[in-house]
Design a protein around this motif. Sequence first.
Motif, short mmCIF file in Angstrom:
data_model
loop_
_atom_site.label_atom_id
_atom_site.label_comp_id
_atom_site.label_asym_id
_atom_site.label_seq_id
_atom_site.Cartn_x
_atom_site.Cartn_y
_atom_site.Cartn_z
N LEU A 11 23.19 10.49 29.78
CA LEU A 11 23.49 10.86 28.50
C LEU A 11 25.01 10.77 28.40
O LEU A 11 25.68 11.41 29.08
N ALA A 12 25.49 10.08 27.51
CA ALA A 12 26.95 10.00 27.42
C ALA A 12 27.66 10.92 26.34
O ALA A 12 28.70 11.67 26.79
N ILE A 13 27.19 11.02 24.99
CA ILE A 13 27.90 11.66 24.16
C ILE A 13 26.46 11.90 23.05
O ILE A 13 25.61 11.13 22.93
N VAL A 14 26.60 12.95 22.40
CA VAL A 14 25.72 13.45 21.48
C VAL A 14 26.26 13.41 19.79
O VAL A 14 27.37 13.94 19.97
N HIS A 15 25.71 12.81 18.78
CA HIS A 15 26.46 12.97 17.48
C HIS A 15 25.44 13.53 16.74
O HIS A 15 24.25 13.20 16.64
N ASP A 16 25.98 14.40 15.56
CA ASP A 16 25.15 14.72 14.50
C ASP A 16 26.24 15.01 13.46
O ASP A 16 27.32 15.38 13.49
N VAL A 17 25.70 14.87 12.11
CA VAL A 17 26.53 15.16 11.03
C VAL A 17 26.74 16.92 11.08
O VAL A 17 27.75 17.37 10.46
N ASN A 18 25.80 17.50 11.51
CA ASN A 18 25.93 18.91 11.60
C ASN A 18 26.87 19.42 12.97
O ASN A 18 25.89 19.15 14.20
N GLY A 19 27.84 19.52 12.60
CA GLY A 19 28.61 19.63 13.98
C GLY A 19 28.02 20.97 14.82
O GLY A 19 28.24 20.78 16.21
N ALA A 20 27.60 21.92 14.33
CA ALA A 20 26.92 22.89 15.32
C ALA A 20 25.85 22.64 16.10
O ALA A 20 25.73 22.78 17.23
N ALA A 21 25.13 21.92 15.39
CA ALA A 21 23.94 21.11 16.32
C ALA A 21 24.45 20.30 17.50
O ALA A 21 23.93 20.40 18.19
N ALA A 22 25.32 19.35 16.86
CA ALA A 22 25.98 18.52 18.06
C ALA A 22 26.44 19.33 19.11
O ALA A 22 26.17 19.02 20.40
N ALA A 23 27.21 20.39 18.91
CA ALA A 23 27.82 21.02 19.79
C ALA A 23 26.85 21.93 20.72
O ALA A 23 27.11 21.96 21.77
N GLU A 24 25.99 22.45 20.01
CA GLU A 24 24.83 23.24 20.69
C GLU A 24 24.24 22.16 21.86
O GLU A 24 23.99 22.53 23.04
N VAL A 25 23.58 21.11 21.50
CA VAL A 25 23.00 20.15 22.32
C VAL A 25 23.93 19.81 23.41
O VAL A 25 23.61 19.62 24.47
N GLY A 26 25.10 19.07 22.96
CA GLY A 26 26.22 18.59 23.89
C GLY A 26 26.65 19.76 25.03
O GLY A 26 26.35 19.46 26.08
N GLY A 27 26.55 20.87 24.38
CA GLY A 27 26.96 21.92 25.50
C GLY A 27 25.84 22.41 26.33
O GLY A 27 26.19 22.42 27.71
N ARG A 28 24.81 22.39 25.95
CA ARG A 28 23.66 22.81 26.91
C ARG A 28 23.43 21.74 27.89
O ARG A 28 23.07 21.92 29.03
N LEU A 29 23.61 20.45 27.57
CA LEU A 29 23.43 19.24 28.37
C LEU A 29 24.61 18.88 29.09
O LEU A 29 24.44 17.87 29.90
N GLY A 30 25.68 19.40 28.83
CA GLY A 30 27.09 19.14 29.43
C GLY A 30 27.59 17.89 29.25
O GLY A 30 28.26 17.18 30.17
N VAL A 31 27.33 17.31 27.86
CA VAL A 31 28.23 16.05 27.75
C VAL A 31 28.89 16.34 26.31
O VAL A 31 28.87 17.39 25.73
N ALA A 32 29.70 15.37 25.86
CA ALA A 32 30.53 15.33 24.67
C ALA A 32 29.55 15.27 23.72
O ALA A 32 28.59 14.71 23.58
N HIS A 33 30.36 16.05 22.47
CA HIS A 33 29.62 15.83 21.10
C HIS A 33 30.60 15.65 20.04
O HIS A 33 31.85 15.90 20.35
N THR A 34 30.11 15.10 19.03
CA THR A 34 31.18 14.75 17.87
C THR A 34 30.12 14.58 16.48
O THR A 34 29.06 14.73 16.61
N THR A 35 30.88 14.68 15.48
CA THR A 35 30.21 14.38 14.00
C THR A 35 30.53 13.29 13.86
O THR A 35 30.33 12.99 12.73
N ASP A 36 31.43 12.39 14.27
CA ASP A 36 31.85 11.08 13.77
C ASP A 36 31.18 10.09 14.80
O ASP A 36 31.45 9.55 15.77
N ALA A 37 30.48 9.14 13.99
CA ALA A 37 29.70 8.27 14.30
C ALA A 37 30.52 7.24 15.18
O ALA A 37 30.13 6.71 16.08
N ASP A 38 31.64 7.05 14.37
CA ASP A 38 32.67 6.02 15.06
C ASP A 38 32.89 6.19 16.52
O ASP A 38 33.45 5.49 17.09
N ALA A 39 32.96 7.45 16.67
CA ALA A 39 33.64 8.03 18.03
C ALA A 39 32.51 7.46 19.21
O ALA A 39 32.74 7.23 20.30
#
Lengths: 341, 341, 341, 341
Positions: free
Chosen positions: C36-64
């Motif tokens: 798992l490299a990175i997780v993205h969601d337009v909902n930043g809190a959701a992205a942060a929650e999942v990324g945090g729990r799984l220990g990977v980067a998160h973003t709200t910007d699909a281009d990232a």
Amino acid sequence: VTATTRAGLRVGILGVGRIGRMHAELIAHQVDGLDLAIVHDVNGAAAAEVGGRLGVAHTTDADAVFGSDDVDAVAICSSTDTHVALLIEAARCGKAIFCEKPISLDLGHVDEALAIVREAGVPIQVGFNRRFDPAHKSVRDAVAGGELGDLHLVRITSRDPAPPPIEYIKVSGGIFLDMMIHDFDMARYVTGSEVVEVYAQGAVRVDPAIGEAGDVDTAAVMLRHADGCITTIDNSRQAVYGYDQRVEAFGSGGVAASDNPLAHTGVRRTSAGTWEPLLPFFFLDRYIPSYVAQWVAFRDYVDGGGQSPVSADDGRAPLVIGLAAWRSLREHRPVPVAEIT
Amino acid sequence: VTATTRAGLRVGILGVGRIGRMHAELIAHQVDGLDLAIVHDVNGAAAAEVGGRLGVAHTTDADAVFGSDDVDAVAICSSTDTHVALLIEAARCGKAIFCEKPISLDLGHVDEALAIVREAGVPIQVGFNRRFDPAHKSVRDAVAGGELGDLHLVRITSRDPAPPPIEYIKVSGGIFLDMMIHDFDMARYVTGSEVVEVYAQGAVRVDPAIGEAGDVDTAAVMLRHADGCITTIDNSRQAVYGYDQRVEAFGSGGVAASDNPLAHTGVRRTSAGTWEPLLPFFFLDRYIPSYVAQWVAFRDYVDGGGQSPVSADDGRAPLVIGLAAWRSLREHRPVPVAEIT
Amino acid sequence: VTATTRAGLRVGILGVGRIGRMHAELIAHQVDGLDLAIVHDVNGAAAAEVGGRLGVAHTTDADAVFGSDDVDAVAICSSTDTHVALLIEAARCGKAIFCEKPISLDLGHVDEALAIVREAGVPIQVGFNRRFDPAHKSVRDAVAGGELGDLHLVRITSRDPAPPPIEYIKVSGGIFLDMMIHDFDMARYVTGSEVVEVYAQGAVRVDPAIGEAGDVDTAAVMLRHADGCITTIDNSRQAVYGYDQRVEAFGSGGVAASDNPLAHTGVRRTSAGTWEPLLPFFFLDRYIPSYVAQWVAFRDYVDGGGQSPVSADDGRAPLVIGLAAWRSLREHRPVPVAEIT
Amino acid sequence: VTATTRAGLRVGILGVGRIGRMHAELIAHQVDGLDLAIVHDVNGAAAAEVGGRLGVAHTTDADAVFGSDDVDAVAICSSTDTHVALLIEAARCGKAIFCEKPISLDLGHVDEALAIVREAGVPIQVGFNRRFDPAHKSVRDAVAGGELGDLHLVRITSRDPAPPPIEYIKVSGGIFLDMMIHDFDMARYVTGSEVVEVYAQGAVRVDPAIGEAGDVDTAAVMLRHADGCITTIDNSRQAVYGYDQRVEAFGSGGVAASDNPLAHTGVRRTSAGTWEPLLPFFFLDRYIPSYVAQWVAFRDYVDGGGQSPVSADDGRAPLVIGLAAWRSLREHRPVPVAEIT
């Protein structure tokens, strides 16, 4: 309207209680190549009722059966204490013999009768009908055909819906001789190996009156076979969910088992769970096909010769195991079958 | 990216062989309210590998686990001969304890350790995971809930797909202590009644090397419980058709049983017969949900107090029954459990 | 403690709602060879929650995600109306693509996106996970392996425990595009033959609000395949007994079927009947292994090349069938699939 | 030896082909309260053979049956084209009537005969025996008892082991009138709701000769009921794995289904998989209990009055549905049942 003539084996029934009446009906209607010749019972009304309904002669005199030229074979279905005398008479008269189990509760009498039968050279088949049940037979066939490899363990369960009358229990020889005797036969049939040691446990859990009659109503037995296989058996006089009969054989190549049929194949799922019917409660609902197959086997054996499907020895061995089980229960130790003679 | 902080119970794993590694992964990923704090193994590479993969600290020094303020509970998953010393140290350090079965093969050592645990007053739960299998638990619930009435008979089958290495068998305590011990626990769990007598039969049917190691590979045992219930158990080291695990409880009100799941639910019928898949071959395919539920129960027990789901006594009793089984096999007689002390 | 480095295929997740979050967890923990490299969601809190729990980067910007050199593949798990734009961007950036079904509800948009994907030559796999269920797969394997001979009839049942929210139904495309689309895929997968004609019946039986939203909640469809095989499908939005999913294929050589697993294997028989547990209620309890297997297939396909396990065409065809089903229902006649373009 | 006198309902059999002969045997031996009075067949040898075997009179003259004071009821079991004339004569002679299905292939003739039967006021029961199968009946009882709530969908499968002779197919009315007619009856019986529309698909997949005879051998039908319920049916002339007969009813409260019994309950597991027996191949192995129960219902209906278990209308309706199915197949459109008159 003329009655058709079938040139079948002509069978006389000795004793038309529940089991004898069933045999009479099967022979009359459901087995090609067998003819019902006459029915006998010491109770004349019973004999007349069955004979009348099936359109054959009836009598209270067993000698009228043994002496008849119209009778090729007799089916001994009377109470256990009469079997030995009838066996001996049948042998003397040269009739082919079908005998319900057990032959007798007295091993000496069994040996006496079987010696005379052997000497007479008449065919004899003992009524262990479960051998002819297609599911149990499929377990045996998997063993005999080698699919299961070396056999290691057999598990047998037999549980009746409700206990028999106490009066029956008092004369039946108890659970090891009136009920588990079928399982002892099954253990020998499935494994193809003699039983050399018996360990029995028993308890009165269902009805204290059974204990007062000298019997137990719950029993577990462990058998050791000559080839090293172990069989465990459990019996109960009362399974409120129906007539529970299962056999399982386990070996180096896999496992084979017979399960219970259910009353029908309907199933229902609601938010409360999945519901299926119970097992049949009446032994005939489970075993009628085995009784028919038993008569087909008898017909083929008497017509064609060869080995009896359930020989005199097959009739004797389970009795010996049952007597060993009683001794094991009373003396609280494993009992070698060779102790019983 | 910030790691989330869960305020769960912090668990250190002692020993990350096959079973310890599984526990570490379950705690890390699949049980809410538990945190994996640190992993320990005498094999430093193993500890590093598991710790690295799961993102937690690792060590070869057990005292680093016992002495850590970041560890609330320890899971003792090392080899059986190390359990007692770790139990005593965990108790002294006031850690909540999860201990894999068996606690020890030496009853004296078990009693010594459990006395210290009791005195320390720390929570302890022994790893009889099958209690948490939903199918086996449904059997017990049917008994405990009264639906089966008075319990008369229990039947338990446990057959492994293949024998363990001979080296393991030499130190494991043999079939009654490394394998049937689960079934002795199941007998107590399902019936809710102590075992008072044991009769055991055994044979070497699978591999002569097992016999040479002093063990048997095929065993059948009959237990008598304090309440009069009888349990029969059979075990085999080798079931070529998969991991076979079944429990059946029979009483005055009916019967409850757990069957094996199949690998999947596909079925095929051709003119040659009906074909279904086999049982799973790997014990984790069958029991992963029970291991997860076991950790949930541990968490709730440590958090909430009350009775241990699998107490120190529950850990000791199956060992006693297993020792009685060995004596019964060797002396060829039923052995009262009270003989073993 | 050092994080281990696995040289696996690095996956970025686009959208971490219920299904995206599940994919993220499976990739992080349960599939070897995927990172798992990175997780993205337009909902930043959701992205942060999942990324945090799984220990990977998160973003709200699909281009990232698209622009990252650390991302080899993307999993498009966002709402259906965003799929096409993300597919096009992923293709332009040369990422391997996993895309949840349906690709889009608009056939023109699907064709536009798939043309670009084809031109880019990137791997693409569509999320019809049921193909990877071992029981359904065993049905297909029986067909593909020739054991069933010529295929004559397929029967498929899919019933959900409870309807989705009305808000979802309003945008989902209705029962033929949000639910039966899985069964249209299954019909093509099992038979290996294209669907040429559709006849649909539907009714509002569960909840009038579903009808008011322009949908039906009960539907039955008959498909005719190019090879002459007939498939019947039934769907319900509400099965109170659990998540019911069955496939049956019947041919000249026999029949193969997948049944539902039950919640566990416990069974109980009392004088009131036989009781078993229900089906699982949550689709993940049934299909988690299929989701894991789907990722293994994706990994092997991207690594090894060859045919996509669920190609762009496999993604498009069920949409066409679903549109034909809607037309059939509305016009009350069988509709040739060729009518839909 | 005296024949017993049973004061039962005296039945004359018209036609002792395969099905008539079976009815004669059941009445003679297996149903209390029915007496076999006489058997008739245009083939004198067949009549003599059956009468002789069962010990009753036989005749080639149907008027000898109709005119006999010893006959209370007739069972019309002759070829379909003779039913109407026999029905009319039976009604004129005041006999209670059991009539095998279908009453006729010609709707006008059916209506003519039923009008006369109604005017005569004699009891009539049509031979849709599957209503009396305990598993199918359990499905209907779950619906009628309200356990399944509102009914949404019914699924019915009927597959025969092997096609009938082509000569039979040429005069039978084809698959919708000689085979699926049972399923049309089942759809009405289970739902308790009339059928208002029929959509049929069919194909020749088993044997081109069936197509040349103007029939199909593979068929799928969708019915719409007056209450909004949908029924799907599939039929095949050839299921190599046995006689496959299943009904499933799904509603707001759950699901009920009848499955196939297997030939026996044996199961085998080896390293190659799990093996079970096939379904029975002969329809009597599955349905004999339903035929017996059908006669019990006839006896009780004739003795006790009230509603016919399978009324004249129940005999007519499936014929209308079958004719609608043929029209639907030929015109490739859903056909309202009201079109058929």
